[in-house]
Design a protein around this motif. Structure first.
Motif, short mmCIF file in Angstrom:
data_model
loop_
_atom_site.label_atom_id
_atom_site.label_comp_id
_atom_site.label_asym_id
_atom_site.label_seq_id
_atom_site.Cartn_x
_atom_site.Cartn_y
_atom_site.Cartn_z
N GLY A 123 0.82 -1.21 0.00
CA GLY A 123 0.00 0.00 0.00
C GLY A 123 0.85 1.26 0.00
N GLY A 124 0.34 2.31 0.61
CA GLY A 124 1.02 3.59 0.60
C GLY A 124 2.25 3.64 1.49
N PHE A 125 2.84 4.83 1.59
CA PHE A 125 4.11 4.98 2.30
C PHE A 125 4.03 5.96 3.47
CE2 PHE A 125 5.00 3.81 -2.11
CZ PHE A 125 5.70 2.63 -1.90
N HIS A 126 2.80 6.25 3.90
CA HIS A 126 2.60 7.05 5.12
C HIS A 126 2.24 6.08 6.23
CE1 HIS A 126 1.54 10.15 7.88
NE2 HIS A 126 0.25 9.88 7.86
N TYR A 127 3.10 5.99 7.24
CA TYR A 127 2.97 4.94 8.25
C TYR A 127 2.55 5.49 9.61
CZ TYR A 127 5.57 2.26 4.77
OH TYR A 127 5.96 1.64 3.62
N SER A 128 1.85 4.65 10.35
CA SER A 128 1.47 4.98 11.72
C SER A 128 2.70 4.87 12.63
CB SER A 128 0.39 4.01 12.21
OG SER A 128 0.92 2.69 12.31
N VAL A 147 24.01 -6.15 5.73
CA VAL A 147 23.49 -5.90 4.39
C VAL A 147 22.99 -4.47 4.27
CG1 VAL A 147 22.84 -8.32 4.17
CG2 VAL A 147 21.15 -6.68 5.02
N GLY A 148 22.69 -4.05 3.05
CA GLY A 148 22.10 -2.75 2.83
C GLY A 148 20.63 -2.76 3.22
N VAL A 149 20.14 -1.63 3.69
CA VAL A 149 18.74 -1.50 4.11
C VAL A 149 18.02 -0.60 3.11
CG1 VAL A 149 17.17 -0.64 5.89
CG2 VAL A 149 19.27 -1.84 6.54
N VAL A 150 16.94 -1.13 2.53
CA VAL A 150 16.14 -0.39 1.56
C VAL A 150 14.81 -0.05 2.22
CG1 VAL A 150 15.09 -0.42 -0.73
CG2 VAL A 150 17.22 -1.68 -0.31
N THR A 151 14.56 1.22 2.43
CA THR A 151 13.33 1.61 3.12
C THR A 151 12.94 3.02 2.70
OG1 THR A 151 12.21 1.61 5.26
CG2 THR A 151 14.43 2.58 5.18
N GLY A 152 11.88 3.52 3.27
CA GLY A 152 11.44 4.88 2.97
C GLY A 152 10.05 5.13 3.51
N ALA A 153 9.71 6.39 3.65
CA ALA A 153 8.39 6.76 4.15
C ALA A 153 8.13 8.22 3.79
CB ALA A 153 8.31 6.58 5.65
N ASP A 157 1.83 15.12 4.15
CA ASP A 157 1.82 16.11 3.07
C ASP A 157 2.58 15.65 1.83
OD1 ASP A 157 4.44 16.22 3.93
OD2 ASP A 157 4.43 18.36 4.41
N GLY A 158 3.10 14.42 1.85
CA GLY A 158 3.82 13.89 0.70
C GLY A 158 5.30 14.19 0.70
N GLY A 159 5.80 14.80 1.75
CA GLY A 159 7.23 15.06 1.85
C GLY A 159 7.97 13.88 2.45
N THR A 160 9.27 13.85 2.27
CA THR A 160 10.10 12.78 2.84
C THR A 160 10.01 12.79 4.35
OG1 THR A 160 11.65 13.01 1.00
CG2 THR A 160 12.44 11.85 2.95
N SER A 161 9.88 11.61 4.94
CA SER A 161 9.86 11.51 6.40
C SER A 161 11.30 11.53 6.90
CB SER A 161 9.15 10.22 6.86
OG SER A 161 9.16 10.14 8.27
N ARG A 162 11.83 12.72 7.11
CA ARG A 162 13.22 12.85 7.54
C ARG A 162 13.44 12.26 8.93
NH1 ARG A 162 13.82 19.17 6.33
NH2 ARG A 162 11.67 19.04 7.08
N SER A 163 12.44 12.38 9.80
CA SER A 163 12.59 11.85 11.16
C SER A 163 12.76 10.33 11.13
CB SER A 163 11.38 12.22 12.01
OG SER A 163 10.18 11.69 11.48
N LEU A 164 12.02 9.64 10.26
CA LEU A 164 12.16 8.19 10.18
C LEU A 164 13.51 7.79 9.59
CD1 LEU A 164 10.93 5.39 10.56
CD2 LEU A 164 10.08 5.56 8.22
#
Length: 205
Positions: A123-128, A147-153, A157-164
């Motif tokens: 699903g989407g990339f805005h997480y609780s 290993v390398g970690v592939v993630t994102g959130a 508002d659709g901006g990058t979740s810098r805190s995560l």
């Protein structure tokens, strides 16, 4: 197979022509690339005097990364001498976090650089808040395998979740971090890339 190979070669030639046309159409400035030898962000002025910007690969060969979801697929990919492998589960939905047992087994069985998707659900990339905790715990555990970690959130508002992303870097401080295809859903992709560069994220899918 020959038809598919010809199609891929045609796509590569088309992309190279587009890069060459861009480089010829504007006068690029002299400053160093943002990330030397990887992501080249340059600015220039077109014939009408308008400022233009573009991302393109500079001085790089094409690297082949194969996305797999099983031990057999990973072993097969490694036998073809690919440059890297991304591991996930449930590839049909875009991928979610695979089991740690599979991650650990692959680190013992293959020599190819391995990157692992950390995504708690499709699903989407805005997480609780709870889903963010899952991402951080998975990043910490998977990071122990080296290993390398592939993630994102993304934020609401659709901006990058810098805190995560900061928290993931703290959870897996010795691991390469890749920001995944959530970037395609960002409201401002260029701003998101700038945020990721500021967070010292070296790879964006």
């Amino acid at each position: 197979l020959n038809f598919e190979q010809q199609r891929v070669e045609a796509d590569v030639r088309h992309n190279m022509v587009r890069v060459r046309e861009y480089r010829e159409s504007i006068a690029l400035d002299k400053r160093e690339p943002v990330v030397q030898g990887q992501l080249d962000l340059r600015f220039g002025i077109d014939a009408s005097g308008c400022k233009k910007e573009a991302f393109y690969l500079s001085g790089m060969r094409v690297s082949v990364e194969v996305c797999v979801s099983s031990l057999d697929e990973a072993l097969k990919a490694a036998s073809y001498a690919v440059d890297s492998i991304e591991l996930c589960a449930w590839l049909a939905c875009g991928g979610i976090t695979p089991s740690y047992g599979l991650v650990n087994t692959l680190t013992e069985r293959i020599q190819v650089p391995l990157r692992v998707l950390v995504r708690p659900r499709p699903g989407g990339f805005h997480y609780s808040d709870e889903e963010r905790q899952i991402i951080l715990r998975d990043s910490m555990l998977i990071g122990l395998s080296g290993v390398g970690v592939v993630t994102g959130a993304l934020e609401a508002d659709g901006g990058t979740s810098r805190s995560l992303i900061r928290a993931v870097r703290m959870a897996a401080p010795e691991n390469e971090i890749t920001f995944h295809r959530a970037i395609d859903h960002a409201t401002d992709i260029l701003r998101s890339i700038d945020d990721l560069l500021g967070l010292q994220v070296p790879r964006v899918l």
